[in-house]
Design a protein around this motif. Sequence first.
Motif, mmCIF file in Angstrom:
data_model
loop_
_atom_site.group_PDB
_atom_site.id
_atom_site.type_symbol
_atom_site.label_atom_id
_atom_site.label_comp_id
_atom_site.label_asym_id
_atom_site.label_seq_id
_atom_site.Cartn_x
_atom_site.Cartn_y
_atom_site.Cartn_z
ATOM 1 N N THR A 75 -9.662 -8.795 2.730
ATOM 2 C CA THR A 75 -10.699 -9.791 3.001
ATOM 3 C C THR A 75 -10.386 -10.562 4.280
ATOM 4 O O THR A 75 -11.277 -10.821 5.102
ATOM 5 C CB THR A 75 -10.810 -10.763 1.816
ATOM 6 O OG1 THR A 75 -11.114 -10.019 0.628
ATOM 7 C CG2 THR A 75 -11.892 -11.799 2.061
ATOM 8 N N GLU A 76 -9.119 -10.896 4.476
ATOM 9 C CA GLU A 76 -8.737 -11.699 5.640
ATOM 10 C C GLU A 76 -8.761 -10.904 6.935
ATOM 11 O O GLU A 76 -9.125 -11.428 7.988
ATOM 12 C CB GLU A 76 -7.349 -12.304 5.417
ATOM 13 C CG GLU A 76 -6.916 -13.217 6.564
ATOM 14 C CD GLU A 76 -5.716 -14.070 6.200
ATOM 15 O OE1 GLU A 76 -4.957 -14.434 7.114
ATOM 16 O OE2 GLU A 76 -5.541 -14.367 4.995
ATOM 17 N N ALA A 89 -5.410 0.079 -3.090
ATOM 18 C CA ALA A 89 -5.823 -0.825 -4.160
ATOM 19 C C ALA A 89 -6.675 -0.100 -5.193
ATOM 20 O O ALA A 89 -6.549 -0.351 -6.403
ATOM 21 C CB ALA A 89 -6.602 -1.997 -3.568
ATOM 22 N N ASP A 90 -7.512 0.807 -4.740
ATOM 23 C CA ASP A 90 -8.354 1.560 -5.665
ATOM 24 C C ASP A 90 -7.489 2.416 -6.600
ATOM 25 O O ASP A 90 -7.806 2.564 -7.779
ATOM 26 C CB ASP A 90 -9.318 2.439 -4.871
ATOM 27 C CG ASP A 90 -10.391 3.042 -5.750
ATOM 28 O OD1 ASP A 90 -11.127 2.277 -6.400
ATOM 29 O OD2 ASP A 90 -10.489 4.283 -5.790
ATOM 30 N N ALA A 117 0.822 -1.208 0.000
ATOM 31 C CA ALA A 117 0.000 0.000 0.000
ATOM 32 C C ALA A 117 0.857 1.260 0.000
ATOM 33 O O ALA A 117 0.488 2.273 -0.604
ATOM 34 C CB ALA A 117 -0.918 0.005 1.222
ATOM 35 N N LEU A 118 2.010 1.211 0.653
ATOM 36 C CA LEU A 118 2.826 2.411 0.815
ATOM 37 C C LEU A 118 3.854 2.594 -0.297
ATOM 38 O O LEU A 118 4.562 3.607 -0.322
ATOM 39 C CB LEU A 118 3.525 2.384 2.175
ATOM 40 C CG LEU A 118 2.572 2.536 3.369
ATOM 41 C CD1 LEU A 118 3.294 2.294 4.680
ATOM 42 C CD2 LEU A 118 1.926 3.902 3.369
ATOM 43 N N VAL A 138 -2.553 -5.137 -6.283
ATOM 44 C CA VAL A 138 -3.982 -5.001 -6.010
ATOM 45 C C VAL A 138 -4.561 -6.330 -5.518
ATOM 46 O O VAL A 138 -5.349 -6.365 -4.563
ATOM 47 C CB VAL A 138 -4.729 -4.498 -7.260
ATOM 48 C CG1 VAL A 138 -6.239 -4.586 -7.056
ATOM 49 C CG2 VAL A 138 -4.328 -3.063 -7.570
ATOM 50 N N ARG A 139 -4.164 -7.430 -6.166
ATOM 51 C CA ARG A 139 -4.647 -8.739 -5.713
ATOM 52 C C ARG A 139 -4.194 -9.026 -4.278
ATOM 53 O O ARG A 139 -4.954 -9.552 -3.456
ATOM 54 C CB ARG A 139 -4.152 -9.835 -6.656
ATOM 55 C CG ARG A 139 -4.967 -9.960 -7.933
ATOM 56 C CD ARG A 139 -4.647 -11.254 -8.668
ATOM 57 N NE ARG A 139 -3.249 -11.258 -9.140
ATOM 58 C CZ ARG A 139 -2.862 -10.765 -10.324
ATOM 59 N NH1 ARG A 139 -3.757 -10.249 -11.149
ATOM 60 N NH2 ARG A 139 -1.595 -10.804 -10.687
ATOM 61 N N LEU A 140 -2.943 -8.668 -3.988
ATOM 62 C CA LEU A 140 -2.428 -8.862 -2.635
ATOM 63 C C LEU A 140 -3.227 -8.048 -1.628
ATOM 64 O O LEU A 140 -3.610 -8.549 -0.560
ATOM 65 C CB LEU A 140 -0.946 -8.451 -2.581
ATOM 66 C CG LEU A 140 -0.309 -8.355 -1.193
ATOM 67 C CD1 LEU A 140 -0.240 -9.718 -0.531
ATOM 68 C CD2 LEU A 140 1.083 -7.735 -1.287
#
Length: 942
Positions: free
Chosen positions: A381-382, A398-399, A362-363, A373-375
């Motif tokens: 979700t988790e 991710a967006d 993310a950073l 993004v998949r990561l």
Amino acid sequence: MSGKRGSERQPAPVGLAGRHTEVRRWDEVLDLLTERGQAVEVLGDPGIGKTRILAEFVSRAARRGVRVLSGRAAEAGSTVPLHVYRDVLGERLEGDGPRPPRYDAVRRLLCRTAEQRPTVLVLDDLHWADPASAELTDYLIRHPVTAPFVLLLAHRPRQSPLRLLGALADGATAGTVVRMPLAALDRDACADLVAAHAAAHAPARTEADVDRLHRQSGGNPLLLLALAADRRSDRPHPGRSADRPPELVTSALLGEIAGLDRDARLVLDAAAVIGDRTGLETLGLVAGLRPDPVRHATADLVRRDLLRPVPDTGLFEPRHPLLARIVHDHTEPVWRLGAHRRALDGLTRDGGPLADRARHAALCLGGHDDDAVRLLEQAATEYLHHTPHRVLGWLEAADRGLPDRPSTLEQRLRLALLRGRALTACGRLPEARALLHDTLRRVPRQPGALRTETVALTARAERMLGRYPEAAALIAEPSGPGPATAPGVEFLHEYGTVALLSGDYQAVAPRIDTAADDARQLGDHPAEAVLRALAGLGRAQLGDGRSAVRALDRGAALVDGLADADLVPHIEVLAQLGWAEVLTDRPTDAARHLRRGLDLARRHGQRHLLPHLVLGEGFRLLWTGGLAAAASAAREAAAEARALDNRDLLGLALALEAGAAQWRDGARDAGLAVDLATRAVRAGEHPHTWWHRSAAMVLAQTQLAAGRSAECRRTVVEYGGGEGLPRIGTVLLPGALATLSTAALLDGDLYTAGHWADRAVAEAERGAIGSQLGFAERARAAVLAARGEHTEALLLFSRAADRLRAAGFRVHQAWTLTLGAPLHRALGRPADTEQWLRQAAALAAETGAKRVRERVRAVRQEAAADRAVPGPDEILGSLTTRERQIAELVRTGSRTRDIATDLFLSPRTVESHLARVYRKLGVASRTALAAALDPEHTRRPG
């Protein structure tokens, strides 16, 4: 100068919360200023309050006329011999002669200074002392000044020279050094400091906020105030500008790293990027340094207490997460992106934890990156229900990394739903609502899992905001998947919850029961637990105690068998289960489930559930007699409801506080509880919801307690939808009817009081909930007592008290005993009267119910007054002509029907007149009335 001069004790200032013991020690030190000097050592971690407590000592010493000399060591001067002493004594220090004369000369100088006037030499930040200053300090400790003198030293023991630490330890052993270690503040001291800070600088904090701030700060005052000033301090990861602490704190912490060389700064920056405990190899990888420079730099950072070794490991971590955040924010931006990429690559290569990889992804995500993004989606979700604040940052990244094209629409919608869930869990409901409505607009309208999930989440956001009509309109849309799927269970749960809060659960109950049975057949224990808890609460609200208990038994068994990790996605089940147990007289089970829910919600940042859980626990405490704790819970729930912008929950929180005040305050303050309950009813926006009707019933009870019987009756009838009370939920109905009966009795309307009481008993028997039966039977007992049927009334009062005791309703049990106690006296059993009053008084003492204590005192005063019986003429003089006629006929033994016939009145009118006669004469039965009018009857029961 005598040490006693000006020795009166001064209170500890607000800024020294939790330091009362240390402040008292200052007074003791000043009191013992004698001909022989002493040393005082103040030690503790950075930010623990050493400088603040030194300032307090200086202030107290100055008020006593003591000379104060102050100096501060600095890292920049650590190569200048005696720099800290030169800072204080200046040219009075001798030159560079042999060491013993030089140190002895300093001692002689201090002796002369202290002989002229008692003196305190304050040396702060002595961990930066140069070797010569450390040696001189050692000398002064071993050879104390022989005059009224205090050597006051403050330092950080992790960073202090060994020579200084050894001298202070030897002095403490020899008794020449007074040690004053500053420990972390406890939770109560943190609460005091936060409250003082909030009064001057920031909004008030809830109890849960204080718990979190205490935990995050570790009781360090500087860090505590920094976190308290930041309303978003519960976001754990660094690198977000919105999370920056106040500039004053930032400057203080950055000052500690200003003197670092290049390698040490790179290693510290790398540790801040990593953000957790790590080893030398990873530090070198992220910093871009070879092993030898990393080892040397890490050793320097440990010496400065910027990094700390993790015991029993080869790992290191920043001194505090706030320091890591500040360092992270002040790294060079381009270098920081590369450092996060290097950290992510290393974790990916080594199979590192998913959450750590997501944080770095993310950073360092600067553009489109499908893998990142998949990561991030996988991690979100988790960890969604465990750390929703952190998940929000991942989803925002991710967006940014997902290209906006038709092929990514479904993935964008999934990410939007995850963000909606995270925003809801964080209590950011208006943002969640806006996002979810926008998502609902873009989701295809055909039935399916995605549509069902979106509808359910949007309805939940509306419901959490108290917008029940909007939630009901959304949830009326036909769902796609059945209860065998997660979206189907979620939809049905929301469908049933909205119906319950809107007062329409009867219509949806069969569907919820069927879905719960289906989940049981499939072996889906979490889904079944969710639906059984809802069914139990719904049946309890409908007043069907037997069906509610069956559902709750099954739901509680399932919930108790689930691990915390399995419950975290379903914490609301604990709120609904606990509320249902409160309503069905299972306070012990309710406490277990509500407290477990509160613990999970607070630990995992699910703020949207806090008001529901706190209110459930608050009403449990109110009904079981924990009045002070109930009032505290009410205030916390009100703060959380305001944060969520839910006015209905705010109204219920104010009603809870009014309910506690009704019993805790005496008759003189009864109007305050009415005012608070009035505010509660006005706060609600939807008058036909369960929350709002519950608040209205509390208002009616406070009005009754204040003697405002007419207002009480109007409130119940108005919010009940008319004389039949069609809008009152079945679980509230027996209590509402009992309240109406008591109000009518207070007005002297005995016939109406009997009607309401009989109906209350009938409704309570239908519901089979013990506490409701207790309230109804108490109302009927009061009517029987007013009719003079003392034996029957006493039996019913006793039964009602037993039911309320079994339900755990200690305050109401005590109140029932005070109502029934006078009947023992009327039946010639004064000892039994006193026994009931003693029981009531003991319960009042346990619960803090001042209203009950006042009632006990009043009944005892009535008993004492009965010993002086006035004559019949005096008694009759207080009655109207019609009341005298009826009283005389009662004295002769006439029944109500006979009196009505003789006087051409209705039986109801006769009963009303008779009730007023009882009230005026202070009697409770026909027998007592006859005894009052005929002295020959005074020794008979009555």
